[in-house]
Write an enzyme that holds these catalytic residues in place. Structure first.
Site, PDB file in Angstrom:
ATOM      1  N   ILE A 111      96.000  40.459 127.418  1.00 31.55           N
ATOM      2  CA  ILE A 111      96.028  41.722 128.266  1.00 31.55           C
ATOM      3  C   ILE A 111      96.860  41.459 129.306  1.00 31.55           C
ATOM      4  O   ILE A 111      97.608  42.708 129.827  1.00 31.55           O
ATOM      5  CB  ILE A 111      94.893  42.549 127.941  1.00 31.55           C
ATOM      6  CG1 ILE A 111      93.806  42.058 129.059  1.00 31.55           C
ATOM      7  CG2 ILE A 111      94.127  42.672 126.666  1.00 31.55           C
ATOM      8  CD1 ILE A 111      92.733  43.053 129.207  1.00 31.55           C
ATOM      9  N   LYS A 112      96.501  40.653 130.107  1.00 36.11           N
ATOM     10  CA  LYS A 112      97.326  40.430 131.327  1.00 36.11           C
ATOM     11  C   LYS A 112      97.260  41.697 132.390  1.00 36.11           C
ATOM     12  O   LYS A 112      98.316  41.921 133.020  1.00 36.11           O
ATOM     13  CB  LYS A 112      98.885  40.039 131.300  1.00 36.11           C
ATOM     14  CG  LYS A 112      99.030  38.656 130.699  1.00 36.11           C
ATOM     15  CD  LYS A 112     100.439  38.070 130.769  1.00 36.11           C
ATOM     16  CE  LYS A 112     100.582  36.574 130.176  1.00 36.11           C
ATOM     17  NZ  LYS A 112     100.361  36.708 128.803  1.00 36.11           N
ATOM     18  N   ARG A 113      96.327  42.045 132.586  1.00 35.73           N
ATOM     19  CA  ARG A 113      96.087  43.216 133.282  1.00 35.73           C
ATOM     20  C   ARG A 113      95.505  42.849 134.865  1.00 35.73           C
ATOM     21  O   ARG A 113      95.434  41.902 134.994  1.00 35.73           O
ATOM     22  CB  ARG A 113      94.646  44.153 132.890  1.00 35.73           C
ATOM     23  CG  ARG A 113      94.778  44.424 131.409  1.00 35.73           C
ATOM     24  CD  ARG A 113      95.873  45.460 131.292  1.00 35.73           C
ATOM     25  NE  ARG A 113      95.667  46.229 130.039  1.00 35.73           N
ATOM     26  CZ  ARG A 113      96.661  46.324 128.841  1.00 35.73           C
ATOM     27  NH1 ARG A 113      97.657  45.526 128.897  1.00 35.73           N
ATOM     28  NH2 ARG A 113      96.584  46.962 127.763  1.00 35.73           N
TER      29      ARG A 113
ATOM     30  N   ASP B 115     104.729  40.435 131.269  1.00 36.59           N
ATOM     31  CA  ASP B 115     104.584  39.404 130.544  1.00 36.59           C
ATOM     32  C   ASP B 115     106.055  38.960 130.273  1.00 36.59           C
ATOM     33  O   ASP B 115     107.043  39.162 130.846  1.00 36.59           O
ATOM     34  CB  ASP B 115     104.004  39.944 129.172  1.00 36.59           C
ATOM     35  CG  ASP B 115     103.121  38.582 128.686  1.00 36.59           C
ATOM     36  OD1 ASP B 115     103.707  37.789 128.341  1.00 36.59           O
ATOM     37  OD2 ASP B 115     101.985  38.890 128.217  1.00 36.59           O
TER      38      ASP B 115
END
Lengths: 322, 322
Positions: A111-113, B115
């Site tokens: 999710i790379k939050r 991303d």
């Protein structure tokens, strides 16, 4: 990180399969199969197409999960592919996580939050909830470190409370990753090395039974030498290694990211496994997107080839393991 | 960025209101009001509480939007606060964006996504869709630059096609922001300055009528001097300035982030406006969370105080404008 390490030991397989469906990777008969059902279930006409695609993605994912659950330890659904469909896609993301979790797989939500502390606390709900009330069903998530410690601590604290894990970006696999991560610092090191040190520090109070912190690092397969150096630099940090396969990473390139016991890293492949059916179909009588097949035929084609590709990847990695 | 700049000119107000509801900021009568309705609409018992809270957040947001739509140009819903509730929260996030958009407000989705290229393309669906089929209803989004250009280009291309905007993190407002952003580079500059240069470059081909690129920058109010220097360094980059109010930023601190014409920046306040009712209630006969009030009373309290706080903020900013 103990749960992941034990799943890797059990399957003798340090690979994780990316569940990143797109319209290009899902066979056409499946994409078309749910239009009617979506039209019956969705009030807003604009949402019929996304809902039908989301249902197709879910069937696609379940077929892959069923095909690999006994031979791989973990899956990594990339939430962007679901979020691209709007709220109905997020539903299917959580359904995919739940289904994979129920089949015994470790679920790493990519999710790379990342945000300021109070906001990171809200994002940390991804991994904060007790199992019975959990709406996300992730065992771990990825996060972005650009905001520093107060954007990471809420995730670490949540993970510590629920025995889940977090992986912070350190050195990503993409071509332009050096523009910021590779900037040369006044002391001669590069930005990603300082980020590596920060990530080590932030996770230092939470080392598990097998010697690894609950805060892992994302280190791209495409940086073989830097990855091996990071392995020495951060001995208690487990690595998620994306970029194997479609992005150009090989088993030889990721070898140095494992520790002396063959632990310390898990290698991701997405398109190489979930899109393996497309290579197989090139040798058969069907059109490249699977048009003309039945849904059942398409699902079998996906399953068979995903399992074969997962076995090939496992054996490829085993061959270079210490 | 033209649409935002014209909305600011129309209202003579360079402020944007953060719609970041939490259980602590929404009056208790509202939080309790939807439990029955949620139970009727949701199959899974684990989702009743999140669904009821999500409905309360939506009513809270609508009350605030109605109260401020004629005096402010823009709102900034923070998706994390909705995502914390799971898929039902994401539904309410999109409903909030749609409602605000329908009231004529510019909607900046604070999503901080980022991303590798293929994944960024999926996230870019937030701003890729034609109005009729749009499920997100955002006019702009925030993104994270840590992965470099190939993680940003898909957003820029999407925004160019739909005449929307993107804001990349450069210098964030939080206490630990210097850990990475403030690292000293070999050439004497700091990481955030190089990021600023990259962001300027990435947006250079898309300058609008008013002289600003569709790719803006996030520059925290808490860095007054650095913000003023960045204003000089990136003359075609519009700033989103968080950190005013609750985080410590003042009008005097953000003054230097505007250009000589008083354009070039929009200043965000979240808690200071949407939580203004809590300061008011401290002087009244009610309990601090609003318990004992009717839903109607609670919504009126929220509206009245949000509008007053938004006017105070507007006048505070106007007083320092060139």
């Amino acid at each position: 990180m103990d749960q992941l390490i034990e799943a890797i030991q059990r399957t003798q397989n340090p690979s994780i399969i990316g569940l990143d469906p797109t319209d290009a990777l899902v066979p056409e008969p499946l994409l078309k199969a749910f239009v009617q059902e979506a039209a019956e279930n969705v009030d807003d006409p604009a949402e019929v197409a996304p809902a039908a695609r989301a249902m197709a993605y879910y069937q696609f994912n379940c077929a892959i999960i069923d095909a690999i659950a006994d031979i791989v330890p973990a899956v990594k659904p990339q939430i962007a592919m679901y979020e691209a469909l709007g709220p109905t896609g997020i539903d299917v993301y959580t359904m995919t996580c739940e289904y994979a979790h129920d089949q015994g797989l470790y679920v790493l939500g990519d999710i790379k939050r990342g945000d300021i502390g109070s906001t990171a606390m809200a994002y940390a709900q991804h991994i904060s909830q007790p199992t019975d009330d959990d709406v996300w069903h992730e065992d771990a998530i990825t996060v972005n470190p650009y905001l520093g410690s107060d954007g990471i601590e809420p995730f670490v604290e949540a993970a510590a409370a629920t025995h889940k894990d977090v992986f912070a970006l350190v050195r990503t696999s993409n071509p332009s990753s050096s523009q910021i991560q590779g900037l040369k610092l006044a002391d001669g090191s590069q930005v990603y090395e300082r980020v590596a040190d920060l990530v080590s520090d932030w996770g230092a109070d939470h080392i598990g039974t097998h010697g690894y912190s609950l805060l892992g690092a994302v280190v791209g397969a495409t940086h073989a030498e830097q990855g091996a150096a990071l392995r020495e630099r951060m001995p208690h940090t487990f690595f998620l290694v994306p970029g194997y396969g479609a992005q150009g990473g090989t088993a030889a390139m990721v070898r140095g990211m494992f520790d002396r016991n063959g632990s310390g890293a898990i290698v991701n492949s997405s398109r190489g496994v979930i899109g393996a059916w497309q290579k197989a179909i090139a040798h058969a009588d069907h059109s490249p997107d699977g048009a003309g097949m039945s849904v059942q035929q398409a699902l079998e084609l996906v399953s068979t080839n995903a399992r074969q590709a997962a076995i090939t990847m496992r054996d490829d990695l085993r061959a270079v393991m210490p």
